[in-house]
Every structure is written in C-alpha cells, then in structure tokens.
Design a protein around this motif. Structure first.
Motif, PDB file in Angstrom:
ATOM      1  N   ASN A  48     -29.908  18.453   2.493  1.00 37.84           N
ATOM      2  CA  ASN A  48     -28.032  17.550   1.868  1.00 37.84           C
ATOM      3  C   ASN A  48     -29.242  16.892   0.570  1.00 37.84           C
ATOM      4  OD1 ASN A  48     -29.064  14.709   2.471  1.00 37.84           O
ATOM      5  ND2 ASN A  48     -30.478  16.002   3.363  1.00 37.84           N
ATOM      6  N   ASN A  49     -27.983  16.161  -0.231  1.00 37.54           N
ATOM      7  CA  ASN A  49     -28.235  15.505  -1.636  1.00 37.54           C
ATOM      8  C   ASN A  49     -28.909  14.511  -1.464  1.00 37.54           C
ATOM      9  OD1 ASN A  49     -29.203  18.209  -2.769  1.00 37.54           O
ATOM     10  ND2 ASN A  49     -26.667  18.414  -2.740  1.00 37.54           N
ATOM     11  N   LYS A  50     -29.221  13.117  -0.441  1.00 39.19           N
ATOM     12  CA  LYS A  50     -28.866  11.915  -0.654  1.00 39.19           C
ATOM     13  C   LYS A  50     -29.716  11.839   0.717  1.00 39.19           C
ATOM     14  CE  LYS A  50     -24.376  11.404  -1.477  1.00 39.19           C
ATOM     15  NZ  LYS A  50     -23.929  10.795  -2.731  1.00 39.19           N
ATOM     16  N   ARG A  51     -30.623  11.913   1.640  1.00 43.93           N
ATOM     17  CA  ARG A  51     -31.906  11.424   2.368  1.00 43.93           C
ATOM     18  C   ARG A  51     -32.324  12.680   3.460  1.00 43.93           C
ATOM     19  NH1 ARG A  51     -27.756   8.361   3.999  1.00 43.93           N
ATOM     20  NH2 ARG A  51     -26.634   8.716   5.471  1.00 43.93           N
TER      21      ARG A  51
ATOM     22  N   LEU B  14     -22.221  11.350   6.465  1.00 41.40           N
ATOM     23  CA  LEU B  14     -22.893  12.671   5.352  1.00 41.40           C
ATOM     24  C   LEU B  14     -21.714  13.452   6.017  1.00 41.40           C
ATOM     25  CD1 LEU B  14     -26.757  13.150   5.244  1.00 41.40           C
ATOM     26  CD2 LEU B  14     -24.922  11.468   3.842  1.00 41.40           C
ATOM     27  N   LYS B  15     -21.238  14.341   4.386  1.00 46.61           N
ATOM     28  CA  LYS B  15     -19.940  14.769   4.859  1.00 46.61           C
ATOM     29  C   LYS B  15     -21.136  16.494   4.648  1.00 46.61           C
ATOM     30  CE  LYS B  15     -18.673  13.889   1.173  1.00 46.61           C
ATOM     31  NZ  LYS B  15     -17.108  13.626  -0.759  1.00 46.61           N
TER      32      LYS B  15
ATOM     33  N   VAL C  73     -21.239  22.651  -2.625  1.00 44.02           N
ATOM     34  CA  VAL C  73     -22.464  21.647  -2.793  1.00 44.02           C
ATOM     35  C   VAL C  73     -22.914  21.256  -4.443  1.00 44.02           C
ATOM     36  CG1 VAL C  73     -25.161  21.588  -3.094  1.00 44.02           C
ATOM     37  CG2 VAL C  73     -23.407  22.543  -0.963  1.00 44.02           C
TER      38      VAL C  73
ATOM     39  N   GLY D 185     -20.037  18.473  -5.052  1.00 47.12           N
ATOM     40  CA  GLY D 185     -20.132  16.742  -4.417  1.00 47.12           C
ATOM     41  C   GLY D 185     -18.725  17.050  -3.478  1.00 47.12           C
TER      42      GLY D 185
ATOM     43  N   ASP E 256     -22.647  16.594   0.680  1.00 42.46           N
ATOM     44  CA  ASP E 256     -23.426  16.239   0.183  1.00 42.46           C
ATOM     45  C   ASP E 256     -24.523  17.157   1.235  1.00 42.46           C
ATOM     46  OD1 ASP E 256     -22.534  13.183  -0.172  1.00 42.46           O
ATOM     47  OD2 ASP E 256     -22.036  13.309   1.951  1.00 42.46           O
ATOM     48  N   GLY E 257     -24.184  18.459   2.253  1.00 47.19           N
ATOM     49  CA  GLY E 257     -25.460  18.932   2.606  1.00 47.19           C
ATOM     50  C   GLY E 257     -24.880  19.886   3.414  1.00 47.19           C
TER      51      GLY E 257
ATOM     52  N   THR F 123     -30.339  21.312  -3.707  1.00 46.47           N
ATOM     53  CA  THR F 123     -30.609  20.541  -2.940  1.00 46.47           C
ATOM     54  C   THR F 123     -32.025  20.302  -2.904  1.00 46.47           C
ATOM     55  OG1 THR F 123     -29.142  22.383  -1.368  1.00 46.47           O
ATOM     56  CG2 THR F 123     -30.901  20.944  -0.951  1.00 46.47           C
TER      57      THR F 123
END
Length: 338
Positions: free
Chosen positions: A150-153, A164-165, A196, A199, A202-203, A220
């Motif tokens: 994912n790209n958030k955390r 998260l999506k 991805v 957006g 999110d992952g 990613t």
C-alpha cells in the motif's frame, strides 16, 4: 480399369495421410502480457512439450493480454463456447460459479504455491468436477504467498488496515479484506496499476511474482509480509482449462499427450514456478527503495482471529448449495499442511 481403381485408391490414401498430418493448432488465451511468467515459464514450455511428444501434430497459438477480445472474467466462458481452445484464468473472477474450488482461497490455508497447487488438484478430483462441465481442466494452481502492499503506511497489525481501500481479486479475498477492516475493491489484475496510480485504491493484496510485470513496485511505498513458518495470508486459485469438445475431437494418441501433460504434477510444477519467482520479483522492489516490514508471529495471530469468520461463512454458504463444505475445508487444510 483395375489400374485406374488402384490409382484412385492410392490418391485417396495419400490425401487422407496428408490430412492426418495437418497439425491441430490450439488457441490458447490468457490475460497477462506476453512477458509474464505465466507465458514464458509455463505456457511456452508446455506448448513446446506437447508439440514434441505429438511429433508436431499438436501446436499452440498463444493469445496474451485478451487478444481474442472480452474481459478476464469472460475467459472461462470463452473456453466453454470454443472461442479459445485453452484458457488460463481465475475461477474466482466469476463469483460463486465454482464453489468447490473456492476453498483454496481461504485465509491462512497454504504455505507455498507448489504444495497448495497439488492440494488444489486433489480437491478438484474429489469435489470439483461437476462445477467444470464444458471444460476439461488441465491444471489448478495457486500463486506464491499473497502479501499486503500500500501507499499509506506500514501494516504491522490488523488495525493498520482500517479505512484503507484495498484491491483484491476474488469474492473470498474481498471477504478477507473486509474482515480485516479495510474497504475491499474488486477488480481483475490488469486494472490494478491504473487504480493504484490514480489513487482509486490505497493498496492491494498480491503475490510478488506479478508485481514487477505490472510495474507496481514503481508505484508502491510499503510492503508488509507474513513469512514462513507462518502460513500465507491468502492465495488465489487459477485454472488452465480446455474446451471439452475440442479435447473430445482429438484422436486417442493426441488425447494421450494432453493427459500426460495435465493433472497433479503439472499443477504442482506451475506452483513451483511461482514460488521460485518470488525472490527475484521482490528484489526489484528492494532495489527501487521501497519500505519493507514483517508482520510478526504475535500479530499474525490477530490476523488469523480477524479472518476466522471467512472460513465459517464459506462452509455455511457452500453447504447450503449442496456441497460438503466441512469436508472440503478439512481436506484442503490437511493437504496444505503436508
């Protein structure tokens, strides 16, 4: 007159012999690009092998990336209808159509793709044949260990997934993602890079093998892994299936070639190719500078508890449809543990 009859018979025999030597060209369709492992390490060697063993009476024409038209979800129907002679696809792309084989996609079931693929073929032989009328399955296999990207955390515990999506491929993987607190977004693999990059998600959950093929490692930031000896978070089931009428039309000696290159051993060999592909694919994400973390054993227990309801729900659903849900689950767990 006698000489003319003999000449005519000889010509007819020659024409029949020439016709008999015409190769059977099998149209083989899949959704991956031609550079993917699926084509280069599995389909092309398999096609070369059946050509050699049939003295070139069996040949393949491969159509990657949906070149015969349609969508990945339509591939299995294309095999049934004879649009393609052989397809490689995910039964789970048509949700609920193949209940017997969904069992292989339950969370924390498989440890590796080779063993999981051999187990999948055994499940098919005992429970799955009625689901696949119209096609002759040549293989069932699963991919290498599915991981979280994912790209958030970084994901270190279940609560990190909340909100998260996440893209997932099939009905059961979407149920798993929802059980973990994320919002599942179902889509076939070819649509994932665009989703991805824009957006839309999110992952995603995916095995390592396919990520460089789709250039997802370039889009990613975070990769969160559940590693051995823990069982994998999930896997996805694939099939290589042949149009039944096409198979039935083959002469016995060519059926024998197809049969010799189908089944449990072929399935396991595909799984082994996926297992072997994971380290070099993962290396590309390392070289790109992405961030990695391992989800530890204590945290894995939390993931297992959160997703236990998926198996319970699946057993109830398929049992209501007349399948031995409990028996299928017990068999899949026993075989996968081996």
């Amino acid at each position: 007159m006698h000489k003319k009859i003999l000449t005519a018979l000889a010509l007819a025999a020659g024409a029949m012999a020439a016709q008999a030597q015409q190769p059977v060209v099998l149209k083989v369709a899949h959704f991956w690009p031609p550079t993917a492992l699926s084509q280069q390490k599995v389909l092309e060697p398999w096609c070369a092998k059946i050509a050699k063993e049939s003295n070139n009476e069996l040949q393949c024409q491969i159509y990657p990336a949906m070149q015969l038209g349609g969508t990945p979800a339509q591939l299995i129907q294309q095999a049934i209808d004879g649009v393609a002679d052989i397809v490689w696809t995910l039964p789970g792309y048509t949700a609920g159509r193949f209940p017997s084989m969904e069992v292989m996609e339950l969370p924390f079931l498989t440890k590796d793709a080779e063993g999981g693929s051999r187990a999948a073929w055994a499940i098919y032989e005992k429970y799955g044949q009625k689901d696949f009328a119209g096609v002759k399955p040549l293989a069932f296999h699963v991919h290498d260990r599915g991981q979280i990207h994912n790209n958030k955390r970084p994901i270190t515990k279940v609560s990190d997934l909340k909100g998260l999506k996440m893209r997932a491929p099939t009905r059961l993987t979407n149920m798993m993602v929802a059980a973990l607190g994320a919002t599942p977004v179902a889509m076939p693999m070819p649509q994932t890079p665009d989703a991805v990059s824009k957006g839309v998600v999110d992952g995603y959950v995916l095995p390592w093998e396919v990520i460089p093929t789709m250039k997802l490692h370039e889009m990613t930031k975070y990769h969160s892994e559940i590693n051995p000896p823990q069982p994998g978070l999930y896997t996805t089931l694939f099939t290589i299936a042949m149009n039944q009428a096409k198979y039935d039309s083959l002469p016995p000696h060519l059926k024998k070639v197809i049969d010799a290159n189908s089944g449990a051993d072929f399935s396991a060999s595909i799984g082994r190719a996926w297992d072997e592909s994971a380290p070099p694919a993962r290396k590309q994400a390392i070289e790109h500078g992405n961030q990695f973390n391992t989800i530890g054993a204590a945290e894995v227990e939390g993931f297992q508890k959160a997703t236990a309801s998926v198996a319970d729900r699946w057993v109830k659903e398929v049992t209501a449809k007349g399948y031995d849900g409990k028996g299928m689950l017990e068999m899949a767990r026993t075989l996968s543990a081996k």
